[in-house]
Scaffold this active site. Structure first.
Site: not given
Ligand code: GLN
Length: 496
Positions: A82, A157, A181
């Site tokens: 990532k 994400s 994410s």
């Molecule tokens: N969807 C969640 C957010 O937007 C989690 C994102 C993540 O786990 N990095 O904060």
């Protein structure tokens, strides 16, 4: 066992055996995957950066080790990271215009450890900007498309890392999970993903979003592969004081533990709002576990509904402080011709951050400000404690908790982007696990309308081996994890 280098979906153990036997070399495998990415990634957009030359040089080095008979379980395994993990000498963008010009001067502990174990880094994967999002639509580099249906999101994400594994671009990848994410895109892309216990893996060199929640983990096509990869990432790191002070863990140790006798908790709050198709898929998966000897036990996690609101106070608060370092002075984006220092700060940040990130910085700064801290931040931390206690109480009577990973399958691109609440509710079943710092895994357990459905297994503190073992036993009895999407060439012809 396939020995064809062109077969894109091979287990780590199969790849290892082929490399050791010399059926194909690591260079051949790397070249094959890079060609596959060249052919298909214009449709998927999983990668921000391909490190072609570094990958081929790395592959040659691994081939030399293999020739000397010095291979370990990850020698020569291609991987994608990532683009939130710093990689020395390679652009590390966090999906943001802010870091579009940033080349990391050092590698994250995760990257260092996996390279030392023999992994070959193909490149850096797309993500929501600074890991804020549930659909990968918040990336400066454009959305990632779901390999199962390119009109749909891959989740976020870590959407690029999940899509890359689902598309057969690499057998494994890394991700981060602050509120879901890893698990949510794993569910939507039909792969296995695990977020370990907070502190299990070092965060050093991982660009910070919300430091009390951020945790690194992996995507793979099976629980076994995830266990092998994650094991190599664990272990104390003096450079991250929140990293658990224990030696590297062998998370493969429970892969062969049968499901018989396992007490699986089913939280009523995670099941009651599901639509009938999702309920059916969960019921099928749970029946399979029951037939293998697991005992299903109804449990309650009463504070679940407060998790999303608490998260959206805590995570923005931490994000607002973490992201204050991007000031246009030290590194990253700098606006043209600033009039003075204040103009430099303001315009650099206004021009380089996307809308979601700006919104969170504003919310976070507000909730931390004098007079509001007690009303919001302090209250959210109290809720966090209650959620933690819900899990502690549940784990008195069960060994693992099983639940949906997401409320549904992948949604369409654009479907939720203008409705913050609808988007945030995608994480309703994943966020409590981060607030409590527990490990969580998502594995494919079925499909609805040809799109994958994931089931989440949540474990006790540091009980990743048991989650991976339960998932592996499930995968020995089912083949949802082996399902593959059919990728379309830009010309419209299809290819597996
Ligand atoms: N969807 C969640 C957010 O937007 C989690 C994102 C993540 O786990 N990095 O904060």
């Amino acid at each position: 066992m396939t020995s064809d280098v062109n077969s894109p979906y091979q287990d780590l153990s199969v790849i290892r055996e082929n490399l050791d036997r010399g059926t194909y070399s690591c260079r051949e495998l790397t070249e094959t995957l890079l060609s596959r990415i060249d052919l298909h990634d214009s449709n998927i957009n999983a990668f921000i950066t391909l490190s072609r030359d570094e990958a081929l040089a790395g592959a040659d080095a691994q081939d030399a080790l293999i020739a000397r008979g010095e291979a370990g379980p990850l020698t020569g395994i291609p991987i994608a990271h990532k683009d939130i993990f710093c990689t020395e000498g390679v652009k590390t963008s966090a999906g943001s215009r802010m870091l579009d010009n940033f080349t990391a001067p050092y590698s994250a502990t995760v990257v260092e450890r996996l390279e030392a174990a023999g992994c070959v880094t193909l490149g850096k994967t797309n993500l929501d900007e600074f890991a804020m999002g549930s659909s990968n639509e918040n990336s400066f580099y454009g959305p990632v498309k779901n390999p199962w249906a390119t009109s749909h999101v891959p989740g976020g994400s870590s959407g690029g890392s999940a899509a890359a594994v689902a598309a057969g671009f690499c057998p494994v990848s890394t991700g981060t999970d602050t509120g879901g994410s890893i698990r949510q895109p794993a569910s939507m892309c039909g792969v296995t993903g695990i977020k370990p216990t907070y502190g299990r893996v070092s965060r050093w060199g991982m660009i910070a979003f919300a430091s009390s929640l951020d945790q690194a983990g992996v995507f793979a096509r099976s629980a076994r592969d995830a266990a092998v990869l994650l094991s190599a990432m664990t272990g104390a790191d003096p450079r991250d004081s929140t990293c658990i002070n224990e030696p590297a863990a062998d998370l493969t140790r429970e892969l062969n533990t049968p499901l018989s006798g396992l007490r699986v908790g089913i939280p009523e709050q995670y099941m009651s709002d599901l639509d009938s198709q999702m309920s059916d898929r969960m019921a099928d998966a749970l029946r399979e576990m029951e037939q293998a000897g697991a005992t299903l036990i109804d449990i309650s996690l009463p504070h679940t509904r407060y998790a999303v609101p608490a998260y959206y106070v805590i995570a923005p608060a931490e994000c607002s402080t973490n992201l204050s370092r991007y000031d246009g002075v030290r590194f990253g984006y700098r606006c043209e011709d600033p009039a003075d220092i204040e103009d430099l700060y303001k315009r650099s940040r206004s021009e380089a951050f996307g809308d979601e990130v700006k919104q969170r910085i504003l919310v976070g700064t507000f909730t931390l400000s004098a007079g509001y801290y007690d009303a919001y931040y302090h209250k959210a931390q109290q809720i966090r404690r209650l959620i933690h206690q819900d899990f502690d109480a549940a784990f008195n009577s069960v060994d693992v908790i099983a639940a949906p990973t997401c409320p549904g399958t992948a949604f369409q691109l654009g479907e939720k982007i203008s409705d913050n609440i609808a988007m945030y509710l995608q994480d309703i079943y994943t966020i409590p696990v981060n607030l409590a710092g527990l490990p969580g895994l998502s594995m494919p357990v079925g499909q609805i309308d040809d799109l994958p459905v994931g089931m989440q297994l949540i474990g006790r503190y540091l009980d990743e081996a048991r989650l991976l073992g339960a998932a592996h036993q499930f995968q020995q009895r089912t083949d949802w994890h082996l399902a593959q999407p059919t990728l379309k060439h830009t010309t419209g012809a299809s290819d597996v």
